[in-house]
Design a protein around this motif. Structure first.
Motif, PDB file in Angstrom:
ATOM      1  N   ILE A  73       1.005  -1.141   0.143  1.00 11.39           N
ATOM      2  CA  ILE A  73       0.323   0.144   0.549  1.00 11.39           C
ATOM      3  C   ILE A  73       0.889   1.349   0.326  1.00 11.39           C
ATOM      4  O   ILE A  73       1.334   1.479   1.028  1.00 11.39           O
ATOM      5  CB  ILE A  73      -1.002  -0.476   1.386  1.00 11.39           C
ATOM      6  N   LEU A 101      -4.391   6.828  -1.964  1.00  9.74           N
ATOM      7  CA  LEU A 101      -3.673   5.526  -0.927  1.00  9.74           C
ATOM      8  C   LEU A 101      -3.844   4.502  -2.369  1.00  9.74           C
ATOM      9  O   LEU A 101      -4.988   4.114  -2.968  1.00  9.74           O
ATOM     10  CB  LEU A 101      -4.746   5.306  -0.031  1.00  9.74           C
ATOM     11  N   LEU A 136      -3.825   1.182  -3.330  1.00 10.75           N
ATOM     12  CA  LEU A 136      -4.416  -0.461  -2.395  1.00 10.75           C
ATOM     13  C   LEU A 136      -4.055  -1.908  -3.180  1.00 10.75           C
ATOM     14  O   LEU A 136      -2.967  -1.549  -4.634  1.00 10.75           O
ATOM     15  CB  LEU A 136      -5.990  -0.445  -2.163  1.00 10.75           C
ATOM     16  N   ARG A 147      -6.484  -0.420  -6.907  1.00 12.74           N
ATOM     17  CA  ARG A 147      -7.488   0.492  -6.818  1.00 12.74           C
ATOM     18  C   ARG A 147      -6.548   1.510  -5.792  1.00 12.74           C
ATOM     19  O   ARG A 147      -6.103   1.618  -5.484  1.00 12.74           O
ATOM     20  CB  ARG A 147      -8.723   0.475  -5.728  1.00 12.74           C
ATOM     21  N   ASP A 166      -7.820   5.151  -4.174  1.00 16.57           N
ATOM     22  CA  ASP A 166      -8.288   6.766  -3.063  1.00 16.57           C
ATOM     23  C   ASP A 166      -7.713   7.730  -3.155  1.00 16.57           C
ATOM     24  O   ASP A 166      -6.740   7.487  -2.936  1.00 16.57           O
ATOM     25  CB  ASP A 166      -9.267   5.993  -1.688  1.00 16.57           C
ATOM     26  N   SER A 210      -7.684  12.077  -1.721  1.00 13.09           N
ATOM     27  CA  SER A 210      -8.330  13.253  -0.674  1.00 13.09           C
ATOM     28  C   SER A 210      -7.920  14.608  -1.364  1.00 13.09           C
ATOM     29  O   SER A 210      -6.636  14.604  -1.485  1.00 13.09           O
ATOM     30  CB  SER A 210      -7.570  12.868   0.897  1.00 13.09           C
ATOM     31  N   LEU A 258      -8.597   9.182   5.646  1.00 13.35           N
ATOM     32  CA  LEU A 258      -8.170   8.388   4.199  1.00 13.35           C
ATOM     33  C   LEU A 258      -7.723   6.642   4.791  1.00 13.35           C
ATOM     34  O   LEU A 258      -7.869   6.081   4.133  1.00 13.35           O
ATOM     35  CB  LEU A 258      -7.037   9.243   3.318  1.00 13.35           C
ATOM     36  N   LEU A 259      -7.079   6.947   5.543  1.00 11.45           N
ATOM     37  CA  LEU A 259      -6.205   5.753   5.759  1.00 11.45           C
ATOM     38  C   LEU A 259      -7.659   5.078   6.509  1.00 11.45           C
ATOM     39  O   LEU A 259      -7.759   3.472   6.129  1.00 11.45           O
ATOM     40  CB  LEU A 259      -5.027   5.389   6.592  1.00 11.45           C
ATOM     41  N   ARG A 269     -11.268   5.156   6.259  1.00 13.59           N
ATOM     42  CA  ARG A 269     -11.874   5.286   5.379  1.00 13.59           C
ATOM     43  C   ARG A 269     -11.304   3.715   4.509  1.00 13.59           C
ATOM     44  O   ARG A 269     -12.530   3.212   3.836  1.00 13.59           O
ATOM     45  CB  ARG A 269     -12.204   6.828   4.438  1.00 13.59           C
ATOM     46  N   ASN A 270     -10.869   3.397   4.407  1.00 15.97           N
ATOM     47  CA  ASN A 270     -10.353   2.249   3.482  1.00 15.97           C
ATOM     48  C   ASN A 270      -9.369   0.949   4.623  1.00 15.97           C
ATOM     49  O   ASN A 270      -8.569   0.156   4.250  1.00 15.97           O
ATOM     50  CB  ASN A 270      -8.728   2.566   2.754  1.00 15.97           C
ATOM     51  N   GLY A 271      -9.260   1.381   5.608  1.00 14.56           N
ATOM     52  CA  GLY A 271      -9.077   0.282   6.600  1.00 14.56           C
ATOM     53  C   GLY A 271      -7.910  -0.193   6.869  1.00 14.56           C
ATOM     54  O   GLY A 271      -7.416  -1.692   7.415  1.00 14.56           O
ATOM     55  N   VAL A 272      -6.725   0.499   6.832  1.00  8.93           N
ATOM     56  CA  VAL A 272      -5.523   0.733   6.961  1.00  8.93           C
ATOM     57  C   VAL A 272      -4.852   1.803   7.672  1.00  8.93           C
ATOM     58  O   VAL A 272      -5.403   2.551   8.143  1.00  8.93           O
ATOM     59  CB  VAL A 272      -5.298   0.076   5.343  1.00  8.93           C
TER      60      VAL A 272
END
Length: 204
Positions: free
Chosen positions: A7, A22, A24, A28, A30, A32, A51-52, A54-57
């Motif tokens: 990532i 970000l 992934l 993908r 994402d 901001s 940002l992290l 909302r992507n579960g990281v």
């Protein structure tokens, strides 16, 4: 360039925007983006955290950090570079520096010319054979000279805003040895001269 799985976080603060991306592990991206000429220092880590999240990281999941290196606002560059270096140092991961003129060329297929208004009658100028493939070194020249030297068959890029998603993808496979996170240009009036990666001024 070599493949770097994982990532990737990309940062751009060289222009009056706070841009983050970000990339992934599944490819993908994402992003901001906040329009802001000031206040980037206060906002950047909050935006990264959002940002992290909302992507579960988290920071521990990052494999590398990418940042643009200018030319651009000295204050903006310092914010982005400091954030990227801090994350890289804390996590023990590579920090990739991508020159902003090169980053701008990534949005065009085929030959392009980056010509950015540097004020004071000057322009940041570089010609590319293709996305990320430079034909000339980055330069700071008189605006009239830059306009006259622009090949008519190239796509003209005059906006300072990079596509941060493309910067993340480029930085994911860039060689850290040749993409050092150092400011590419600092105007003498804005700070003490720096020599590392500086764009040389053309005498006219």
């Amino acid at each position: 360039m070599t493949q770097s799985p994982g990532i990737v976080l990309a940062i751009d603060t060289a222009a009056p925007r706070l841009q983050l991306a970000l990339l992934l592990a599944d490819g993908r991206v994402d992003v901001s983006i906040d329009e802001m000429a000031t206040g980037q220092a206060e906002a950047i880590f909050g935006r990264i955290a959002a940002l992290l999240a909302r992507n579960g990281v988290g920071y521990a999941d990052l494999s590398r950090v990418v940042t643009t290196t200018g030319p651009g606002s000295f204050t903006g560059l310092r914010i982005g570079l400091s954030a990227a270096r801090g994350i890289g140092l804390a996590r023990g991961i590579a920090v990739i520096g991508v020159p902003s003129l090169l980053a701008l060329s990534l949005s065009v297929e085929g030959p392009s010319t980056v010509l950015l208004d540097a004020r004071r009658g000057e322009a940041y100028f570089q010609i590319f054979a293709g996305a990320g493939v430079a034909l000339t070194p980055p330069d700071l020249v008189a605006m009239a000279l830059a306009q006259a030297a622009t090949p008519p068959e190239t796509t003209l890029i005059s906006s300072p805003f990079v596509d941060i998603a493309l910067v993340a993808q480029y930085g994911a496979v860039a060689d850290p040895a040749t993409h050092v996170p150092e400011a590419a240009y600092v105007r003498d009036a804005d700070a003490k001269p720096q020599t590392a990666g500086r764009v040389e001024r053309t005498r006219t």
